[in-house]
Each structure stands twice: as structure tokens, then as C-alpha cells.
Design an enzyme around this catalytic site. Structure first.
Site, PDB file in Angstrom:
ATOM      1  N   ASP A   1      -9.388  -2.226   2.777  1.00 45.00           N
ATOM      2  CA  ASP A   1      -9.178  -1.630   4.091  1.00 45.00           C
ATOM      3  C   ASP A   1     -10.202  -2.118   5.103  1.00 45.00           C
ATOM      4  O   ASP A   1     -10.108  -1.776   6.291  1.00 45.00           O
ATOM      5  CB  ASP A   1      -9.239  -0.101   3.979  1.00 45.00           C
ATOM      6  CG  ASP A   1      -8.163   0.442   3.060  1.00 45.00           C
ATOM      7  OD1 ASP A   1      -7.061  -0.116   3.060  1.00 45.00           O
ATOM      8  OD2 ASP A   1      -8.436   1.403   2.311  1.00 45.00           O
TER       9      ASP A   1
ATOM     10  N   ASP B   1       0.815  -1.201   0.000  1.00 39.10           N
ATOM     11  CA  ASP B   1       0.000   0.000   0.000  1.00 39.10           C
ATOM     12  C   ASP B   1       0.853   1.257   0.000  1.00 39.10           C
ATOM     13  O   ASP B   1       0.633   2.178  -0.796  1.00 39.10           O
ATOM     14  CB  ASP B   1      -0.920  -0.021   1.232  1.00 39.10           C
ATOM     15  CG  ASP B   1      -2.295   0.540   0.940  1.00 39.10           C
ATOM     16  OD1 ASP B   1      -2.601   0.764  -0.243  1.00 39.10           O
ATOM     17  OD2 ASP B   1      -3.068   0.745   1.887  1.00 39.10           O
TER      18      ASP B   1
END
Length: 537
Positions: free
Chosen positions: A429, A351
Site C-alpha cells: 500500500d 486486493d
């Protein structure tokens, strides 16, 4: 992993950062009749252009419309007419930056680019626009036509961007969706574990659990393959977005319909009446489940057809997305904390790399993650070597990836002008931290810990989400949410295990949990714990 596992990984392996739009207003008024005035929505790049915060601080500039000229050559616009004017040219045939350099050399004050392909934020090579001083904004081609029709040819314009509040109520809704989805998904996984424990206790071989056919067990090999596949998929999306976006939409439609069915079927089966069955091909089916399957397919089909209707389609997308995340949190099982740390740690690096590091590697100077999240036409008028074709009618907005929760923002001062703006949170997420929450609840069930790990991990996730929103508001730039979520949930879970003096057991997992046969081959042959987890094989 199998074909189904690869397709699933392709969908939720794309972890998008929280991003915010860059909208402003163009105030146009007639010099012949000051009572004739109107506001229009514009998009601009805040890294390129700084706009005043209010209309009173903006300087009026005479507007000259050169459409259908595209300003890809200085000969398109006469210098004496463009000088000190706000000029409007049509989008296409060359990049935003090429148009901007020509406009600046013509001594124009403002460059307005009329777009027929939807409003997008101007972008390009950061090293190129550093020396540009001319404001560059994108507006709708239809709005340009409306200015001429409503206000005439003698028009002045001012550009400004009203300040937005630091806090928006949509963040509360995003927060509740994320935390409740993670909590419910983790609770569901733990309850399923309890049922399997009871089933194993009543079986002839209680030492080994029955592996559910719907369960996906992740071991070290699968984790590494998954992370590598996620990187490859994101890069492919960066280069081949206009084709792969439809593949992702199709996968999401299929996966979300299946997930919605799984979630609702659990609730329906709790209802003791209406269990009418239908026999077919030596198999019996509950009629109500057949109708449920049709309903879930219909919901997904309606979303596919109306997915670009911003006024309400986001509700269907969020419902399907919540079901999608819940089902994956329940189905995806990591056998111990050690592998949870490996998975979340690698994806944290993934990420951060694709949000913060790739701008230094791409020619445009933009993040690959943000580029994919924003969709096509973000940085240029060119698209994979093909010029954007101009059409006589206003075209539909470009396709967006459906792997995000979308909630309309409430704070923008003129929503009727610029339409709905959304706060976004990627499915990854929610799903990836949810995997650890689910493991914590399963561990609670296996060790009779009164849900202490589960509740603590949920609290850690909630704190991580709050921290993400705070950083987003302060830094005003795209954020990889896992950067804040992963440390919060890992540290919280580890502290609870350390405090309860169960770290070794929490780290290695309970011997009841059966590992996937593909990963058993990678464990040490003489390990007693590995032998137990692999069913004594």
C-alpha cells in the site's frame, strides 16, 4: 523477470489490509476473599461473541477449570459440574467450534480455551457457528494457572470488552510514515531521472537514455506476470504458511539490508571527506561503504534475532521497511500512465477479491488475505493435518509476515495486561501508489512541469490514506487500502493532465524513457513511439 525480480515480487506482492485486534478482559475474584481479584487478557471473535462494554454490566459466573482436558468429547467433562459454569479446557486436538458445541450441549455458560501457543482470535466455518450462543474466548494457559495459584478454587469471573476510541494516535504515525515514504521515494526517482537526462544530453546519443543496471522496467507482459504471480503466492501462503513464512522472512532480511545500504550510501556519498579507498582484486572500494554494508547487515541480523520482541523490534522493522519501500519506489519504473493504470487497476481487483470475495469461496468463510495476515492457528486447533502439540512451557508466538509497517496502538485501556497492540499497513500500500508518484515526478522532470504532477499525486495519496482510515473506523472490519488509494491517485493525476492539456503525452509517456527489451517485442512494429522508446531497435 529473473530470479531476483521473482523473489522481490514474492515479498511485496502480498498486500495486506488494515486489521484490528479483538481483545477483552477477564475479571476474576475469589468468593472466599472478595479483596482477592485480578484481570487477565482474553481474545474473542466479535462476530461470534458480544461482550459487555464495562465491568458493571457483566454477570459473574462460577469458574471451573478442567485442564488438561481438551473437551473434544462430551465425556471429558461431567454435565452436572459444567452446567451454568464458565469452564476452562485446554487448546488442542479439535477445533474451537467442536469444543463450543460440546460445551453448549453441556449447558455451560462460558467456554474459556487455555492456549499455550499464543493468543489468537477464535475462528471457523461461519455456517457452523450461527447457531452457537455460548461465548467463546481464548486466554493464556499461564493465566489459568495463575488464577488457581492466586485466587484459589472458589472463583467467579466476568467478561467484558472496554470500548476503544474511534481515533488512535498510531494512525497519525502510520499516515506520516506512508505519505513521507511515498513522497521521498517519488522525489528520489525524479532526481535520478534528472541525472540520467543530463548524462544523456552530454553523451553521443542524447535521444536514448542509459538504462541503469539497478532499474526494473515494467511493461504490459511483466505487469500481468507479476499480478498472476502475486495471486499464486498468496494462495500458497494460505496453504503452506508455516514453511513459506521463513522464506519471506529471509527475503525481507536480505532485501531490507540491501535497501538500507542503498539509501544510506546516497547520503554518505554526499559527504566530501573520509573517501579513503582500499584496493582488492583490481578493484577499489571506499572503506566507509564497507563499514556501511556491515552496519546494514548487522541491523537486519538484530531484527531477525529479536523480531518477536514486541516492545522494540517494531522500530527496526519499520526502519528496514521504510528503506525497503524507498528503494523499490526508486528502482521500479513504469514508462507511462497507461501502464500505471493497468498495474494499479489489476492489483485493485486483486486486493478486493482476496479480502471481500474469497470468504464466499473458502470452507471457513474467512478472507484469504486476512487469514494470511493473521498467521497460523487462527481458525482451528489443527494445522495442515497435524495436531497442535501441548508443551509444559509457554511457547513463543507464531511467526508473522514482516511485510507491514507496525506502530503500537495507544488507546487500549489496559496495555499492561494484553501487551502491545499494533496498527498495520502493508508495504504494497506504499510501494504500488509510490510507483505512480515516481512516474509523475519523472514526467515533471522530462517536461519541466515544476513538480505539479508529483505534488498533486502526493496530495491524492494523502487523501486516499485519510479516506482509508475513516472507512476503517466506520466499518470496523479489514480494509483493502488500495480500494481507496488507487482511485484517489489515478483520478488526481488524470485531472491534472487533462487540465494542463497534456493527457495524451502523460498517457503515452515521454519518448526519452527506454522500455525493457522484453516488452519491446510486444509493441506494434510500425509504431514510431514504440521505436523511440526501444532505442530505435
Amino acid at each position: 523477470m529473473g530470479a531476483a525480480g521473482v523473489l522481490r515480487a514474492a515479498l511485496w506482492g502480498l498486500l495486506f489490509p488494515l486489521i484490528s485486534a479483538q481483545e477483552g478482559l477477564l475479571h476474576a475474584f475469589s468468593n472466599d476473599n472478595p479483596l482477592l481479584k485480578k484481570d487477565y487478557c482474553i481474545m474473542y471473535n466479535s462476530f461470534w461473541t458480544s461482550l459487555p462494554s464495562s465491568l458493571s454490566n457483566a454477570t459473574p459466573t462460577r469458574l471451573v477449570i478442567f485442564t488438561p482436558k481438551m473437551l473434544c468429547s462430551s465425556s471429558d467433562v461431567p454435565h452436572h459440574i459444567a452446567k451454568d459454569k464458565a469452564i476452562v479446557v485446554k487448546r488442542g486436538n479439535c477445533t474451537f467450534l467442536e469444543k463450543a458445541w460440546i460445551a453448549q450441549n453441556l449447558d455451560a455458560k462460558i467456554l474459556l480455551i487455555a492456549s499455550e501457543t499464543g493468543l489468537t482470535t477464535p475462528g471457523g466455518d461461519k455456517s457452523t457457528y450461527k447457531n452457537l450462543s455460548i461465548p467463546i474466548v481464548v486466554m493464556s494457559y499461564v493465566d489459568v494457572f495463575d488464577i488457581s495459584k492466586s485466587l484459589g478454587n472458589n472463583v467467579n469471573v466476568t467478561l467484558y470488552s472496554p470500548p476503544s476510541r474511534e481515533f488512535d494516535f498510531s494512525m497519525v504515525i502510520i499516515f506520516l510514515i506512508a505519505v513521507l515514504t511515498v513522497a521521498v521515494g517519488g522525489f528520489w526517482s525524479g532526481m535520478e531521472e534528472l541525472e540520467e537526462l543530463k548524462a544523456a544530453a552530454s553523451s553521443e546519443n542524447p535521444g536514448v537514455s542509459r538504462k541503469n543496471s539497478e532499474t526494473i522496467l515494467f511493461g504490459p507482459v511483466k505487469i500481468i506476470i507479476f499480478v498472476v504471480f502475486s495471486c499464486i503466492m498468496l494462495v500458497l501462503m494460505y496453504y503452506f504458511y508455516i514453511w513459506l513464512v521463513y522464506v519471506i522472512i529471509a527475503i525481507f532480511c536480505l532485501g531490507s539490508a540491501t535497501s538500507l545500504y542503498c539509501c544510506l550510501a546516497v547520503l554518505i556519498q554526499k559527504i566530501p571527506f573520509g573517501r579513503c579507498r582500499l584496493a582488492c582484486c583490481n578493484t577499489t572500494f571506499e572503506v566507509r561503504l564497507i563499514f556501511l554494508a556491515g552496519f546494514c547487515v548487522a541491523v537486519a541480523a538484530v531484527w531477525v534475532v529479536f523480531r518477536n520482541e514486541n516492545s522494540w523490534a517494531w522500530i527496526l522493522q519499520d526502519i528496514l521497511g521504510i528503506a525497503f519501500c524507498l528503494n523499490f519506489i526508486k528502482v521500479l519504473k513504469i514508462p507511462n500512465f497507461k501502464l500505471c493504470v493497468l498495474l494499479l487497476g489489476l492489483l485493485l481487483v486483486y486486493d478486493v477479491f482476496f479480502v471481500f470475495i474469497t470468504p464466499y469461496l473458502t470452507k471457513s468463510g474467512e478472507s484469504i488475505m486476512v487469514e494470511v495476515a493473521a498467521g497460523p492457528f487462527k481458525n482451528s486447533e489443527k494445522n495442515y493435518g497435524n495436531l497442535v502439540e501441548a508443551s509444559a512451557e509457554r511457547s513463543a508466538p507464531h511467526e508473522k509476515l514482516p511485510v507491514v509497517m507496525r506502530v503500537p496502538r495507544f488507546q487500549f485501556c489496559t496495555p499492561k495486561i494484553c501487551g502491545m497492540q499494533f496498527s498495520l499497513l502493508g508495504f504494497g500500500d506504499i510501494i504500488l501508489p509510490g510507483v505512480l508518484v515516481a512516474y509523475c515526478h519523472r514526467f515533471d522532470v522530462q517536461t519541466s512541469s515544476s513538480s505539479v504532477y508529483y505534488i498533486s499525486c502526493c496530495i491524492g495519496y494523502a487523501v486516499g490514506m485519510l479516506l482509508t482510515f475513516v472507512v476503517l473506523s466506520l466499518m470496523k472490519m479489514p480494509q483493502p487500502a488500495l480500494l481507496w488509494l488507487v482511485p484517489c491517485i489515478l483520478i488526481t493525476s488524470a485531472l491534472v493532465a487533462w487540465k494542463r492539456k497534456e493527457m495524451k503525452k502523460f498517457w503515452e509517456g515521454n519518448s526519452y524513457q527506454v522500455m525493457d527489451p522484453a516488452d519491446c517485442a510486444t509493441t506494434e512494429e510500425n509504431s514510431t513511439l514504440s521505436s523511440e522508446r526501444c532505442g530505435g531497435e
